[in-house]
Design a protein around this motif. Structure first.
Motif, PDB file in Angstrom:
ATOM      1  N   ALA A 103      18.880  50.913  38.299  1.00  0.00           N
ATOM      2  CA  ALA A 103      19.953  50.804  37.312  1.00  0.00           C
ATOM      3  C   ALA A 103      20.360  49.362  37.107  1.00  0.00           C
ATOM      4  O   ALA A 103      20.381  48.571  38.056  1.00  0.00           O
ATOM      5  N   ILE A 104      20.679  49.034  35.853  1.00  0.00           N
ATOM      6  CA  ILE A 104      21.268  47.742  35.516  1.00  0.00           C
ATOM      7  C   ILE A 104      22.625  48.026  34.897  1.00  0.00           C
ATOM      8  O   ILE A 104      22.723  48.774  33.919  1.00  0.00           O
ATOM      9  N   ARG A 105      23.654  47.445  35.456  1.00  0.00           N
ATOM     10  CA  ARG A 105      24.996  47.727  34.965  1.00  0.00           C
ATOM     11  C   ARG A 105      25.760  46.425  34.771  1.00  0.00           C
ATOM     12  O   ARG A 105      25.779  45.577  35.652  1.00  0.00           O
ATOM     13  N   ARG A 106      26.333  46.279  33.585  1.00  0.00           N
ATOM     14  CA  ARG A 106      27.203  45.131  33.355  1.00  0.00           C
ATOM     15  C   ARG A 106      28.383  45.192  34.313  1.00  0.00           C
ATOM     16  O   ARG A 106      28.858  46.276  34.667  1.00  0.00           O
ATOM     17  N   VAL A 107      28.875  44.033  34.711  1.00  0.00           N
ATOM     18  CA  VAL A 107      30.006  43.970  35.638  1.00  0.00           C
ATOM     19  C   VAL A 107      31.136  43.197  34.968  1.00  0.00           C
ATOM     20  O   VAL A 107      30.915  42.089  34.454  1.00  0.00           O
ATOM     21  N   ARG A 108      32.320  43.775  34.978  1.00  0.00           N
ATOM     22  CA  ARG A 108      33.477  43.082  34.418  1.00  0.00           C
ATOM     23  C   ARG A 108      33.909  41.958  35.347  1.00  0.00           C
ATOM     24  O   ARG A 108      33.658  41.990  36.550  1.00  0.00           O
ATOM     25  N   ARG A 109      34.591  40.977  34.777  1.00  0.00           N
ATOM     26  CA  ARG A 109      34.992  39.807  35.556  1.00  0.00           C
ATOM     27  C   ARG A 109      35.859  40.199  36.743  1.00  0.00           C
ATOM     28  O   ARG A 109      35.713  39.657  37.840  1.00  0.00           O
ATOM     29  N   ILE A 110      36.758  41.161  36.562  1.00  0.00           N
ATOM     30  CA  ILE A 110      37.640  41.542  37.669  1.00  0.00           C
ATOM     31  C   ILE A 110      36.832  42.141  38.819  1.00  0.00           C
ATOM     32  O   ILE A 110      37.137  41.928  40.003  1.00  0.00           O
ATOM     33  N   GLY A 111      35.759  42.870  38.477  1.00  0.00           N
ATOM     34  CA  GLY A 111      34.909  43.422  39.526  1.00  0.00           C
ATOM     35  C   GLY A 111      34.143  42.344  40.271  1.00  0.00           C
ATOM     36  O   GLY A 111      33.975  42.409  41.488  1.00  0.00           O
ATOM     37  N   LEU A 112      33.673  41.332  39.524  1.00  0.00           N
ATOM     38  CA  LEU A 112      32.979  40.221  40.162  1.00  0.00           C
ATOM     39  C   LEU A 112      33.888  39.484  41.130  1.00  0.00           C
ATOM     40  O   LEU A 112      33.509  39.160  42.256  1.00  0.00           O
ATOM     41  N   VAL A 113      35.102  39.207  40.673  1.00  0.00           N
ATOM     42  CA  VAL A 113      36.043  38.468  41.511  1.00  0.00           C
ATOM     43  C   VAL A 113      36.376  39.275  42.765  1.00  0.00           C
ATOM     44  O   VAL A 113      36.439  38.730  43.874  1.00  0.00           O
ATOM     45  N   ALA A 114      36.575  40.577  42.592  1.00  0.00           N
ATOM     46  CA  ALA A 114      36.895  41.417  43.748  1.00  0.00           C
ATOM     47  C   ALA A 114      35.752  41.400  44.763  1.00  0.00           C
ATOM     48  O   ALA A 114      35.974  41.282  45.977  1.00  0.00           O
ATOM     49  N   CYS A 115      34.521  41.492  44.254  1.00  0.00           N
ATOM     50  CA  CYS A 115      33.356  41.456  45.148  1.00  0.00           C
ATOM     51  C   CYS A 115      33.252  40.107  45.841  1.00  0.00           C
ATOM     52  O   CYS A 115      32.993  40.025  47.048  1.00  0.00           O
ATOM     53  N   ALA A 116      33.465  39.023  45.080  1.00  0.00           N
ATOM     54  CA  ALA A 116      33.383  37.686  45.663  1.00  0.00           C
ATOM     55  C   ALA A 116      34.458  37.475  46.714  1.00  0.00           C
ATOM     56  O   ALA A 116      34.215  36.850  47.757  1.00  0.00           O
ATOM     57  N   LEU A 117      35.653  37.977  46.475  1.00  0.00           N
ATOM     58  CA  LEU A 117      36.743  37.828  47.444  1.00  0.00           C
ATOM     59  C   LEU A 117      36.431  38.564  48.739  1.00  0.00           C
ATOM     60  O   LEU A 117      36.796  38.115  49.827  1.00  0.00           O
ATOM     61  N   ARG A 118      35.743  39.699  48.634  1.00  0.00           N
ATOM     62  CA  ARG A 118      35.370  40.433  49.852  1.00  0.00           C
ATOM     63  C   ARG A 118      34.336  39.655  50.651  1.00  0.00           C
ATOM     64  O   ARG A 118      34.369  39.638  51.875  1.00  0.00           O
ATOM     65  N   ARG A 119      33.398  39.005  49.956  1.00  0.00           N
ATOM     66  CA  ARG A 119      32.295  38.337  50.648  1.00  0.00           C
ATOM     67  C   ARG A 119      32.682  36.974  51.197  1.00  0.00           C
ATOM     68  O   ARG A 119      32.322  36.616  52.312  1.00  0.00           O
ATOM     69  N   ASN A 120      33.376  36.176  50.386  1.00  0.00           N
ATOM     70  CA  ASN A 120      33.758  34.830  50.818  1.00  0.00           C
ATOM     71  C   ASN A 120      35.048  34.450  50.111  1.00  0.00           C
ATOM     72  O   ASN A 120      35.023  33.843  49.035  1.00  0.00           O
ATOM     73  N   PRO A 121      36.192  34.795  50.701  1.00  0.00           N
ATOM     74  CA  PRO A 121      37.475  34.555  50.024  1.00  0.00           C
ATOM     75  C   PRO A 121      37.705  33.091  49.666  1.00  0.00           C
ATOM     76  O   PRO A 121      38.241  32.792  48.594  1.00  0.00           O
ATOM     77  N   ALA A 122      37.304  32.172  50.536  1.00  0.00           N
ATOM     78  CA  ALA A 122      37.572  30.755  50.270  1.00  0.00           C
ATOM     79  C   ALA A 122      36.788  30.265  49.055  1.00  0.00           C
ATOM     80  O   ALA A 122      37.334  29.587  48.177  1.00  0.00           O
ATOM     81  N   LEU A 123      35.497  30.605  48.987  1.00  0.00           N
ATOM     82  CA  LEU A 123      34.692  30.184  47.839  1.00  0.00           C
ATOM     83  C   LEU A 123      35.187  30.832  46.554  1.00  0.00           C
ATOM     84  O   LEU A 123      35.246  30.195  45.497  1.00  0.00           O
TER      85      LEU A 123
END
Length: 729
Positions: A121-141
């Motif tokens: 599957a290929i699924r577009r990701v909304r900006r809020i979802g990207l930010v949430a994922c990034a915050l989980r992985r590396n909050p400082a970055l």
């Protein structure tokens, strides 16, 4: 979904909602892989997640996912998309799909291996979802990405967001273990057959001092030796007066079961150095391997060591990569090491473990020294390597040693950290004395070797190529001339057709300063030629090439660099350069990144120690940036200077450093000289057709000239990614 056989038709794969509804695409056979046509999907430049299941993979993805693109110039290209394991045969990639996306390419890692895909599957990701994922992985970055995005700096914000999204976790290491560090029965048969065919097989004496470990971890350590695929070993154990009666019983049982195990018990506790020396006295093999009483050898460890010895019989020191293991046997925190690095060894004992040393070399230096407990291995390695040339030292880039980090296996260093640090400093002080240097405590308690600067201090000729941008140049000049505590400086401003009144005013301001000269070099911008012209006009025995957008932030930076550059076998020295936001711009240059070279640890925060403290320790590197590069004028002349014919702008610094290394010089980067670099502010980005064409030509020059060298940076582990030098798998 099953891959087609040689005569079958291409299978279809269902794609969930890309925009509206579902659509179906086909994998079209294309050589060894398959293309998923996305030319009309409108996904280029969008943020998306690609997910799929590789059924039966056991967590090891058996295909390579990449994007086929069409560049602005009409040229096709391919961008690798590095998937991550999510568990249960599931894999995913999240990021910004490249502009000009035409298709996804899926290539099996092995053509003879059939694989099954499900739920692709290929699924577009909304900006809020990207930010949430990034915050989980590396909050400082992720927070820094939001900060730069809020300031309108989209490119930097996007880059930081991508780094946060792709920040690897321990799942990545588990995947690496399964893919690259798990032996099959076929692998074991291959190794045993290879050993059987050897006409000679050097004996390796494993020495193990023992004092009151948990019996279960001691048993695991001994069993890891007995499980070696390589059979020509002996295990010399010295029980250093353990108080637990289970220990001698356990040792006696193993010795009875395997005649290659020899056990001696000391009447009184003498600590690790004396106990290890007693074990060394029993060793009959030409090489000795050191094993702690609670650690574990990989089953192929001694086979790989023996292979290295047979390939280079004159070796004296062999070492490998390592990781840690917990009480449940879970492996974590891998240390993928550098090739031999004398400067790094001064600062930390990065070589342990697995460490194997020629027996006669250990005995020649008197073995381990009592009184250096906690740092006895570091002391031994400093004394051994002081007499060795790098060709007699071999790094095996494999995880061959598992260092236990669990209850019941505390080390002397853990219990007496301060005493260990003092022992480490004393060991370095002995090595430093012939160099007229001193050993001091560095960041995080590591060693730091401080070399002297002679009196009077030698003149440093600072060569600064420039074209206008008086605002930047004024800051650079003020820092060098007024904020640097080094007493002997001359500055050569190599002026390349400056025309602005502010620049003329700046030159006039320094016209009466005897330390400053302006060298006029008109014509097209050629950084190499400008630097060479400045060097030709210099009077000092030391040359510092400095960009006009470098800002001095601490007074001792130049003294630190000079002290290193005066060492006879060191060719060039580089500094720790920071962006204005105090993130790392230059931590040394790693070869092979992006095809040619890239900076180490880009974007790291100023105080982050980096991968195993690499960014707070002086170390050897393959190259340093010409934005701040110091070397002796005689060395520069001997090398022929920068290549002004073929490398006018890019990679001239890398090329110079590689030529110096080919002449036998070492290149050193120091974190104890810090400056701010406003990168490329005066020249601008490589964003015009002319600049891009010139850059591509210079890439080809480097690849043609140094292709084999670029593929194997001795200071960067081959197991690490070359997408960027962030020390990740």
């Amino acid at each position: 979904m099953k891959t087609p056989n040689r005569s079958g038709s291409p299978p279809a794969v269902s794609l969930p909602r890309i925009r509206r509804g579902a659509s179906t695409r086909c994998f079209v056979p294309d050589g060894p892989g398959f293309d998923l046509d996305l030319a009309d999907a409108g996904l280029g430049g969008t943020w998306a997640t690609i997910r799929f299941r590789d059924v039966g993979s056991a967590g090891v993805c058996r295909l390579v996912l990449s994007a086929r693109v069409l560049g602005p110039d009409g040229r096709p290209g391919i961008v690798t998309l590095s998937e991550e394991a999510e568990g249960g045969d599931r894999f995913a990639w999240t990021g910004r799909l490249p502009e000009g996306l035409r298709a996804l390419h899926l290539a099996p890692l092995a053509r003879e291996t059939e694989f099954h895909l499900d739920a692709f599957a290929i699924r577009r990701v909304r900006r809020i979802g990207l930010v949430a994922c990034a915050l989980r992985r590396n909050p400082a970055l992720a927070a820094r990405a939001l900060y730069w995005r809020a300031l309108g700096l989209k490119v930097r914000g996007r880059a930081l967001l991508l780094r946060a999204l792709h920040d690897r976790t321990e799942t990545g290491y588990a995947t690496w273990i399964a893919r690259f560090d798990t032996l099959s029965e076929a692998d074991r048969r291959r190794i045993r057959d290879a050993i059987d065919a050897w006409p000679d097989a050097p004996r390796i004496s494993v020495v193990m001092p023992v004092h009151d470990p948990a019996p279960r971890v001691l048993d695991a350590a001994i069993r890891s030796v007995r499980a070696q695929l390589y059979p020509n070993w002996e295990l010399s154990i010295v029980d250093d007066a353990s108080t637990d009666p289970a220990i001698p019983r356990l040792l006696a049982r193993h010795a009875q079961q395997d005649p290659r195990i020899h056990v001696v018990r000391r009447a009184e506790n003498g600590h690790i150095a004396r106990a290890t020396n007693d074990a060394l006295a029993q060793a009959t093999g030409p090489f000795v391997a050191f094993l702690d009483h609670d650690d574990v050898l990989a089953e192929g460890a001694l086979y790989h060591v023996a292979t290295a010895i047979r390939a280079a019989p004159d070796l004296v020191l062999i070492y490998s990569d390592e990781d840690k293991i917990d009480g449940r046997g879970r492996r974590f925190e891998p240390h993928f090491k550098s090739g031999f690095d004398r400067e790094l060894l001064y600062g930390q004992n990065y070589i342990n473990h697995l460490t194997v040393i020629r027996t006669e070399a250990i005995r020649a230096v008197g073995g381990l020294r009592p009184g250096f407990e906690g740092s006895q291995d570091h002391d031994l390695l400093l004394r051994i390597t002081a007499r060795l040339t790098p060709d007699r030292i071999r790094h095996i880039p494999r995880i061959l040693y598992h260092w236990r980090a669990a209850g019941g296996s505390g080390t002397f260093s853990d219990r007496a950290l301060e005493r260990s640090e003092m022992a480490r400093l004393r060991a370095l002080a002995e090595v430093a004395a012939p160099l007229r240097a001193t050993a001091v405590r560095g960041p995080l308690g590591f060693n730091r070797l401080v070399r002297p600067v002679p009196e009077p201090a030698p003149l440093v000729s600072v060569v600064i190529p420039t074209r206008d941008r008086a605002d930047l140049l004024a800051v650079a000049l003020a820092g060098v001339l007024d904020a640097t505590d080094y007493p002997a400086i001359e500055v050569l401003i190599v002026d390349n057709d400056s025309r602005e009144p502010r620049t003329r005013d700046l030159f006039a301001r320094y016209s009466n300063d005897a330390r400053v000269r302006v060298v006029s070099v008109p014509g097209p911008f050629n950084f190499s030629d400008l630097s060479n012209r400045g060097a030709a006009a210099a009077r000092g025995p030391l040359l510092l090439f400095l960009n006009n957008d470098v800002e001095v932030i601490e007074p001792g930076w130049l003294r630190e660099m000079v002290s290193i550059a005066l060492t006879p076998d060191i060719g060039a020295v580089g500094a720790k350069l920071l962006y204005p936001d105090r993130t790392l711009q230059h931590g040394g240059i790693v070869l092979g990144i992006g095809g040619v070279a890239g900076h180490s640890h880009p974007g790291l925060s100023e105080d982050d120690p980096g991968y195993f403290a690499r960014m707070v320790l002086t170390q050897e590197v393959s190259a340093v940036t010409g934005a701040c590069l110091l070397l002796r004028a005689s060395v520069f002349s001997e090398s022929g200077g920068f290549d002004a014919d073929d490398l006018a702008v890019a990679f001239n610094d890398v090329d110079l450093c590689l030529r110096l290394r080919a002449q036998g010089y070492r290149i050193v980067w120091t974190p104890h000289a810090r400056l701010i670099h406003h990168e490329s502010k005066s020249r601008g980005a490589e964003d015009t057709p002319e600049k891009l064409a010139r850059f591509e030509r210079e890439v080809r020059v480097m690849q043609d000239r140094w292709g084999a060298v670029l593929r194997a940076d001795p200071y960067y582990n081959p197991n690490l990614s070359k997408i960027a030098a962030r020390y990740r798998l």
